[in-house]
Design a protein around this motif. Structure first.
Motif, PDB file in Angstrom:
ATOM      1  N   GLU A 168       0.831  -1.219   0.000  1.00  0.00           N
ATOM      2  CA  GLU A 168       0.000   0.000   0.000  1.00  0.00           C
ATOM      3  C   GLU A 168       0.861   1.262   0.000  1.00  0.00           C
ATOM      4  N   ALA A 169       1.948   1.264   0.747  1.00  0.00           N
ATOM      5  CA  ALA A 169       2.844   2.429   0.749  1.00  0.00           C
ATOM      6  C   ALA A 169       3.466   2.630  -0.627  1.00  0.00           C
ATOM      7  N   CYS A 170       3.808   1.536  -1.299  1.00  0.00           N
ATOM      8  CA  CYS A 170       4.391   1.640  -2.633  1.00  0.00           C
ATOM      9  C   CYS A 170       3.372   2.152  -3.646  1.00  0.00           C
ATOM     10  N   LYS A 171       2.147   1.676  -3.572  1.00  0.00           N
ATOM     11  CA  LYS A 171       1.113   2.162  -4.478  1.00  0.00           C
ATOM     12  C   LYS A 171       0.864   3.657  -4.277  1.00  0.00           C
ATOM     13  N   GLN A 172       0.892   4.109  -3.036  1.00  0.00           N
ATOM     14  CA  GLN A 172       0.712   5.535  -2.771  1.00  0.00           C
ATOM     15  C   GLN A 172       1.885   6.334  -3.333  1.00  0.00           C
ATOM     16  N   ALA A 173       3.101   5.817  -3.186  1.00  0.00           N
ATOM     17  CA  ALA A 173       4.281   6.498  -3.734  1.00  0.00           C
ATOM     18  C   ALA A 173       4.191   6.579  -5.255  1.00  0.00           C
ATOM     19  N   ILE A 174       3.680   5.542  -5.891  1.00  0.00           N
ATOM     20  CA  ILE A 174       3.505   5.542  -7.350  1.00  0.00           C
ATOM     21  C   ILE A 174       2.498   6.622  -7.752  1.00  0.00           C
ATOM     22  N   ARG A 175       1.376   6.664  -7.067  1.00  0.00           N
ATOM     23  CA  ARG A 175       0.345   7.668  -7.383  1.00  0.00           C
ATOM     24  C   ARG A 175       0.900   9.088  -7.250  1.00  0.00           C
ATOM     25  N   GLU A 176       1.649   9.341  -6.179  1.00  0.00           N
ATOM     26  CA  GLU A 176       2.220  10.666  -5.974  1.00  0.00           C
ATOM     27  C   GLU A 176       3.227  11.018  -7.059  1.00  0.00           C
ATOM     28  N   LEU A 177       4.039  10.059  -7.454  1.00  0.00           N
ATOM     29  CA  LEU A 177       5.014  10.304  -8.516  1.00  0.00           C
ATOM     30  C   LEU A 177       4.310  10.647  -9.822  1.00  0.00           C
ATOM     31  N   VAL A 178       3.309   9.889 -10.182  1.00  0.00           N
ATOM     32  CA  VAL A 178       2.616  10.129 -11.449  1.00  0.00           C
ATOM     33  C   VAL A 178       1.913  11.482 -11.441  1.00  0.00           C
ATOM     34  N   LEU A 179       1.349  11.877 -10.305  1.00  0.00           N
ATOM     35  CA  LEU A 179       0.740  13.209 -10.217  1.00  0.00           C
ATOM     36  C   LEU A 179       1.782  14.300 -10.435  1.00  0.00           C
ATOM     37  N   HIS A 180       2.960  14.127  -9.846  1.00  0.00           N
ATOM     38  CA  HIS A 180       4.048  15.089 -10.055  1.00  0.00           C
ATOM     39  C   HIS A 180       4.434  15.144 -11.530  1.00  0.00           C
ATOM     40  N   ILE A 181       4.605  13.998 -12.150  1.00  0.00           N
ATOM     41  CA  ILE A 181       5.016  13.946 -13.555  1.00  0.00           C
ATOM     42  C   ILE A 181       3.992  14.673 -14.425  1.00  0.00           C
ATOM     43  N   LYS A 182       2.731  14.392 -14.187  1.00  0.00           N
ATOM     44  CA  LYS A 182       1.668  15.026 -14.978  1.00  0.00           C
ATOM     45  C   LYS A 182       1.698  16.543 -14.845  1.00  0.00           C
ATOM     46  N   ALA A 183       1.963  17.033 -13.634  1.00  0.00           N
ATOM     47  CA  ALA A 183       1.935  18.470 -13.376  1.00  0.00           C
ATOM     48  C   ALA A 183       3.236  19.186 -13.731  1.00  0.00           C
ATOM     49  N   SER A 184       4.371  18.479 -13.703  1.00  0.00           N
ATOM     50  CA  SER A 184       5.657  19.179 -13.737  1.00  0.00           C
ATOM     51  C   SER A 184       6.661  18.703 -14.774  1.00  0.00           C
ATOM     52  N   GLU A 185       6.344  17.680 -15.553  1.00  0.00           N
ATOM     53  CA  GLU A 185       7.325  17.144 -16.491  1.00  0.00           C
ATOM     54  C   GLU A 185       6.767  17.087 -17.917  1.00  0.00           C
ATOM     55  N   PRO A 186       6.705  18.219 -18.604  1.00  0.00           N
ATOM     56  CA  PRO A 186       6.176  18.188 -19.966  1.00  0.00           C
ATOM     57  C   PRO A 186       7.012  17.338 -20.918  1.00  0.00           C
ATOM     58  N   GLY A 187       8.273  17.103 -20.621  1.00  0.00           N
ATOM     59  CA  GLY A 187       9.127  16.280 -21.470  1.00  0.00           C
ATOM     60  C   GLY A 187       8.947  14.789 -21.270  1.00  0.00           C
ATOM     61  N   THR A 188       8.117  14.419 -20.292  1.00  0.00           N
ATOM     62  CA  THR A 188       7.775  13.010 -20.107  1.00  0.00           C
ATOM     63  C   THR A 188       6.472  12.772 -20.850  1.00  0.00           C
ATOM     64  N   ARG A 189       6.575  12.133 -22.002  1.00  0.00           N
ATOM     65  CA  ARG A 189       5.392  11.914 -22.852  1.00  0.00           C
ATOM     66  C   ARG A 189       4.425  10.919 -22.237  1.00  0.00           C
ATOM     67  N   LEU A 190       4.985   9.885 -21.596  1.00  0.00           N
ATOM     68  CA  LEU A 190       4.159   8.824 -21.027  1.00  0.00           C
ATOM     69  C   LEU A 190       4.840   8.279 -19.791  1.00  0.00           C
ATOM     70  N   TYR A 191       4.070   8.088 -18.752  1.00  0.00           N
ATOM     71  CA  TYR A 191       4.541   7.359 -17.576  1.00  0.00           C
ATOM     72  C   TYR A 191       3.356   6.535 -17.122  1.00  0.00           C
ATOM     73  N   LEU A 192       3.448   5.245 -17.313  1.00  0.00           N
ATOM     74  CA  LEU A 192       2.349   4.325 -17.040  1.00  0.00           C
ATOM     75  C   LEU A 192       2.811   3.303 -16.017  1.00  0.00           C
ATOM     76  N   SER A 193       2.063   3.174 -14.936  1.00  0.00           N
ATOM     77  CA  SER A 193       2.374   2.179 -13.910  1.00  0.00           C
ATOM     78  C   SER A 193       1.347   1.062 -14.016  1.00  0.00           C
ATOM     79  N   LEU A 194       1.839  -0.169 -14.174  1.00  0.00           N
ATOM     80  CA  LEU A 194       0.978  -1.339 -14.300  1.00  0.00           C
ATOM     81  C   LEU A 194       1.251  -2.292 -13.145  1.00  0.00           C
ATOM     82  N   GLN A 195       0.183  -2.844 -12.580  1.00  0.00           N
ATOM     83  CA  GLN A 195       0.283  -3.809 -11.490  1.00  0.00           C
ATOM     84  C   GLN A 195      -0.236  -5.150 -12.009  1.00  0.00           C
ATOM     85  N   GLU A 196       0.527  -6.210 -11.801  1.00  0.00           N
ATOM     86  CA  GLU A 196       0.102  -7.528 -12.274  1.00  0.00           C
ATOM     87  C   GLU A 196      -1.157  -7.969 -11.546  1.00  0.00           C
TER      88      GLU A 196
END
Length: 100
Positions: A17-45
């Motif tokens: 659960e802590a890792c999933k929360q860290a992933i969500r926070e990272l992706v929110l940052h990327i979306k808001a602050s990294e225009p040079g990151t075209r895609l960042y997709l996190s997949l869970q098996e």
């Protein structure tokens, strides 16, 4: 030429659960602050929810460098890396075709 990578890792069940929360926070940052990151997709098996694969596409080496050196990535890796079972495996790809 874009830089395409994946990161594959598995985490300890008690850290899931802590890792999933860290992933969500990272992706929110990327979306808001990294225009040079075209895609960042996190997949869970589905078969093993402790296993993840991240798919990343960066505009260029500069965009990847900005991503890797960001405070958000430092915070993310501070949670994820200690929780992994065997570290993180990165693979770099050549893009052949994309609709992204």
């Amino acid at each position: 030429m874009p830089i395409c990578k994946t990161a594959r890792f598995a985490v300890r069940p008690e850290a899931l659960e802590a890792c999933k929360q860290a992933i969500r926070e990272l992706v929110l940052h990327i979306k808001a602050s990294e225009p040079g990151t075209r895609l960042y997709l996190s997949l869970q098996e589905q078969a093993d929810p402790t296993r993840f694969r991240h798919v990343m596409i960066f505009d260029d080496e500069a965009a990847e460098g900005r991503h890797r050196s960001s405070d958000a990535v430092k915070k993310f890796t501070g949670v994820i890396y200690p929780a992994t079972l065997q570290g993180v495996e990165f693979t770099t790809y050549a893009q052949i075709a994309s609709n992204v």
